[in-house]
Design a protein around this motif. Structure first.
Motif, PDB file in Angstrom:
ATOM      1  N   LYS A  90      16.425   3.428  -4.184  1.00 57.90           N
ATOM      2  CA  LYS A  90      17.124   4.713  -4.045  1.00 57.90           C
ATOM      3  C   LYS A  90      16.717   5.389  -2.734  1.00 57.90           C
ATOM      4  O   LYS A  90      17.531   6.019  -2.073  1.00 57.90           O
TER       5      LYS A  90
ATOM      6  N   ASN B 231      -7.669   5.492  -0.368  1.00 56.52           N
ATOM      7  CA  ASN B 231      -6.726   6.554  -0.720  1.00 56.52           C
ATOM      8  C   ASN B 231      -5.780   6.001  -1.779  1.00 56.52           C
ATOM      9  O   ASN B 231      -5.098   4.999  -1.538  1.00 56.52           O
ATOM     10  N   GLU B 232      -5.710   6.677  -2.923  1.00 56.84           N
ATOM     11  CA  GLU B 232      -5.012   6.123  -4.083  1.00 56.84           C
ATOM     12  C   GLU B 232      -3.606   5.610  -3.774  1.00 56.84           C
ATOM     13  O   GLU B 232      -3.200   4.563  -4.264  1.00 56.84           O
TER      14      GLU B 232
ATOM     15  N   ASN C 289       2.431   3.118   2.539  1.00 61.01           N
ATOM     16  CA  ASN C 289       2.661   2.110   3.583  1.00 61.01           C
ATOM     17  C   ASN C 289       4.006   1.421   3.383  1.00 61.01           C
ATOM     18  O   ASN C 289       4.712   1.105   4.351  1.00 61.01           O
ATOM     19  N   LYS C 290       4.355   1.184   2.110  1.00 65.82           N
ATOM     20  CA  LYS C 290       5.627   0.529   1.791  1.00 65.82           C
ATOM     21  C   LYS C 290       6.808   1.380   2.258  1.00 65.82           C
ATOM     22  O   LYS C 290       7.726   0.879   2.899  1.00 65.82           O
TER      23      LYS C 290
ATOM     24  N   GLY D 234       8.904  10.775  -8.627  1.00 68.23           N
ATOM     25  CA  GLY D 234       9.051  10.216  -7.295  1.00 68.23           C
ATOM     26  C   GLY D 234      10.401   9.513  -7.149  1.00 68.23           C
ATOM     27  O   GLY D 234      11.263   9.632  -8.017  1.00 68.23           O
ATOM     28  N   THR D 235      10.557   8.789  -6.048  1.00 64.22           N
ATOM     29  CA  THR D 235      11.837   8.128  -5.769  1.00 64.22           C
ATOM     30  C   THR D 235      11.665   6.605  -5.798  1.00 64.22           C
ATOM     31  O   THR D 235      10.774   6.069  -5.139  1.00 64.22           O
ATOM     32  N   ASP D 236      12.530   5.912  -6.547  1.00 64.90           N
ATOM     33  CA  ASP D 236      12.517   4.446  -6.554  1.00 64.90           C
ATOM     34  C   ASP D 236      12.747   3.918  -5.142  1.00 64.90           C
ATOM     35  O   ASP D 236      13.550   4.492  -4.390  1.00 64.90           O
TER      36      ASP D 236
ATOM     37  N   SER E 178       7.011   1.491   5.963  1.00 66.06           N
ATOM     38  CA  SER E 178       7.590   0.251   6.492  1.00 66.06           C
ATOM     39  C   SER E 178       9.117   0.252   6.319  1.00 66.06           C
ATOM     40  O   SER E 178       9.846  -0.246   7.187  1.00 66.06           O
TER      41      SER E 178
ATOM     42  N   ASP F 250      -2.118   4.885  -0.798  1.00 63.97           N
ATOM     43  CA  ASP F 250      -1.879   4.259   0.508  1.00 63.97           C
ATOM     44  C   ASP F 250      -0.913   3.084   0.452  1.00 63.97           C
ATOM     45  O   ASP F 250      -0.038   2.954   1.316  1.00 63.97           O
ATOM     46  N   GLY F 251      -1.056   2.229  -0.552  1.00 67.25           N
ATOM     47  CA  GLY F 251      -0.194   1.050  -0.629  1.00 67.25           C
ATOM     48  C   GLY F 251       1.268   1.442  -0.696  1.00 67.25           C
ATOM     49  O   GLY F 251       2.109   0.924   0.052  1.00 67.25           O
ATOM     50  N   ASP F 252       1.581   2.370  -1.604  1.00 67.53           N
ATOM     51  CA  ASP F 252       2.970   2.791  -1.769  1.00 67.53           C
ATOM     52  C   ASP F 252       3.465   3.538  -0.527  1.00 67.53           C
ATOM     53  O   ASP F 252       4.595   3.348  -0.085  1.00 67.53           O
TER      54      ASP F 252
ATOM     55  N   LYS G 189       5.434  10.565  -7.921  1.00 66.26           N
ATOM     56  CA  LYS G 189       5.296   9.538  -8.971  1.00 66.26           C
ATOM     57  C   LYS G 189       4.035   9.800  -9.777  1.00 66.26           C
ATOM     58  O   LYS G 189       4.018   9.655 -10.980  1.00 66.26           O
TER      59      LYS G 189
END
Lengths: 220, 220, 220, 220
Positions: free
Chosen positions: A113, A148-149, A155-156, A108-110, A159, A151-153, A102
């Motif tokens: 998807k 880390n830029e 982690n998502k 990247g991948t939605d 999860s 990390d949030g995504d 991304k």
């Protein structure tokens, strides 16, 4: 004469013993897994550990990693690269590129998807009665102060994979969690790479050993 | 009595006539095709044109468009949404989201992956002996002074599709070219939408009619 | 004695002649201009041409290019790097990174912000009575079949700069147009680089010479 | 007569009393601050609190927020919108768009540029002897399980601001930290918005009140 009979008896006995079928494990993933099949890579290390513990005869390990792969690339090539090999167990380790690309190339991948393709990959494997083990993506950056830029995504998506494992009753190797825990203990200088990775993503020697050990816990 | 015999003879005759099999055409694509199956949409307009010209009995048209789809989404759902319908002809119109989503959500499609998945879609259709017709993506913006932000990338993917059509001996409906030509003639004010589209991408009434006519030329 | 008087008279005469003031030209831009100040760079080539044509005494050329700069970076450093040098003419060449960085790092410049900062830069220079000459961004890719990914956006920003030049009565060196024209004539193989650039963006030897010539036409 | 003298004496007295100068505070930022100046906004709420506590006479509050602003936009308009108002204190609250726009439009701010412009803004204010108070960006998403897509990058920019405050000896209102702490306590359902924000970024009623209280602690 006695010896001949003894030998014969032994051979006879062996011929009635069931042929011990090796379990074939395919490691299915991206560049991290591609490197994992090389000398010093995590797949080779698992093989060595199996040998040391005398379990080597029971398992055959195969790498099926290709650089740059995202979940939909795995789906596209799974017939040829995985199903054709008739595996007993498939370990899927993917997700870094789905997030990372991304930022680097707009490709990247939605999230929806990602889930749809991952489900489709699992379904195809389960339909063939193959045991499926999922890994969460380990890291894009090893800093421990939450800067880390991506990390949030990451982690998502990690999860998502935990949920997929639960819903589909798959095994789970939670590398995301293991890497975070390891870094909290061993990366007191808050470095962005060099602990378990060479470049924030790909495994260094210690990283390959660490992954091998984490996988051993779940797989055997 | 005479009548009964005549009736019987007719029925007998009919039973030996070949059943006229309708050719089934599936339109496979994204939101543009999804809307194309609605009232006033391009698929409905092709249907009306076939009726007007008395060819209606020979063809059955089906829409298989889903909003937001990229080439790999087509690949994922083609078994269920296309092959299961046993079509004679499949018209593929995709590519806008593969380019556009790079900008809007960082989730477009890499050029090499676009080609790989498109090839896989064509192969699966050809293996079933289905006739394949490819469309180039029409537009993301209708300006004629070469300042539509994504024109360069869209032209690149359109050029991929032209190559794919040639190499695989598929039909080609070059909407990218048709739209550019139409706009050069009819968009003298250099508007970014409102000529053939409502919003730079999706078809207005004139756009649906234009696409229907362009497709008629190639399909029938 | 006679000689001494003659010498004295000459010196006296010279002291009344107007000191010929060199016109100072600052080239203000990004990495292309930074390289332009090096040996073989376009600024050095302009200097050589001025020498060859005997105009060298009238001008002093200074490079003020920094890699990665966008329009707002120019605004931030213009006091120190341009105004402090008290130039007569400033040639502004910027825009490639404002477009390119959208793709490479998500940090390009919004169109409205580009205009606002560019206007602010021009205003500050004009307030000091400095002559301002604008350049359009030359290229991100040299292909001639309209498939350079970022051409649409680059054309848009180039068109902004043409408008700014007109509205503010600045000089204009339309490198975007010159590069396209040159490539249409000399890039029959549709290469993406190697004609005037080394890497789609930065100038090769021929590119530096070409820019120097284009600038000479407008500047002198 | 007596009255006249009394009046005169009073006037005389007043003329020697120091004119109580109101301290002018400018709140400088993006859309969050723009809304903060409206009814119910955090600036209005600070004003009300000052009135309730009888300190109102000492302060004059002014909003200077504009939607979509990033750090370089603040730099561009600070002469006109801030310095021209001759403030005693400037509260800077910026950073969300510098991160967010990377994802939404490819036009965020590079980390090094963010620092450079922020330093330049602080320097210009300090040169005028204005007290500067910095705020960290509060949130892009309120989830507490570390899956807000942009948290990593937002934390990075927040950490830059903490460093800037320390190095420049500015006040600091660490809204990033306060929001995280608040959400950990009050967002047990792991919602992505609706706790302190309406839409992951902009403040709801509670959010405006919370920010007002956090600012009161530091400012007065």
């Amino acid at each position: 004469m006695k010896i001949t009979i003894a030998l014969f008896s032994t051979l006879l006995l062996l011929s009635f013993m069931p042929v011990q079928q090796k379990k074939r494990i395919v490691f299915f993933g991206d560049s991290i897994t591609q490197a994992g099949a090389n000398k010093g890579g995590y797949i080779q290390r698992i093989d060595s550990m199996l040998k040391s513990s005398g379990k080597s005869a029971g398992y055959e390990l195969m790498g099926a990693g290709i650089g740059g792969n995202k979940i939909y690339d795995l789906y596209l090539r799974m017939e040829e690269d995985v199903l054709a090999k008739n595996p007993d167990i498939v370990v899927i380790w993917v997700g870094v590129n789905d997030v990372w690309h991304k930022r680097t190339s707009g490709t990247g991948t939605d999230p929806d998807k990602f889930l749809r393709f991952y489900n489709a990959v699992i379904k195809k494997l389960r339909d063939k009665n193959i045991k499926v083990v999922l890994c969460t993506p380990a890291a894009i950056g090893e800093k421990t102060d939450f800067t880390n830029e991506l990390d949030g995504d990451l982690n998502k998506y990690a999860s998502f994979i935990r949920d997929l494992a639960k819903k589909n009753d798959c095994g789970l190797i939670d590398l995301r969690k293991s890497f975070l825990d390891y870094n909290l203990k061993h990366n007191s200088e808050n470095k962005e790479s060099g602990i378990l990775t060479t470049d924030r993503v790909h495994l260094n020697e210690k990283g390959n050993q660490f992954v091998a050990e984490e996988m051993m816990k779940v797989l055997f």
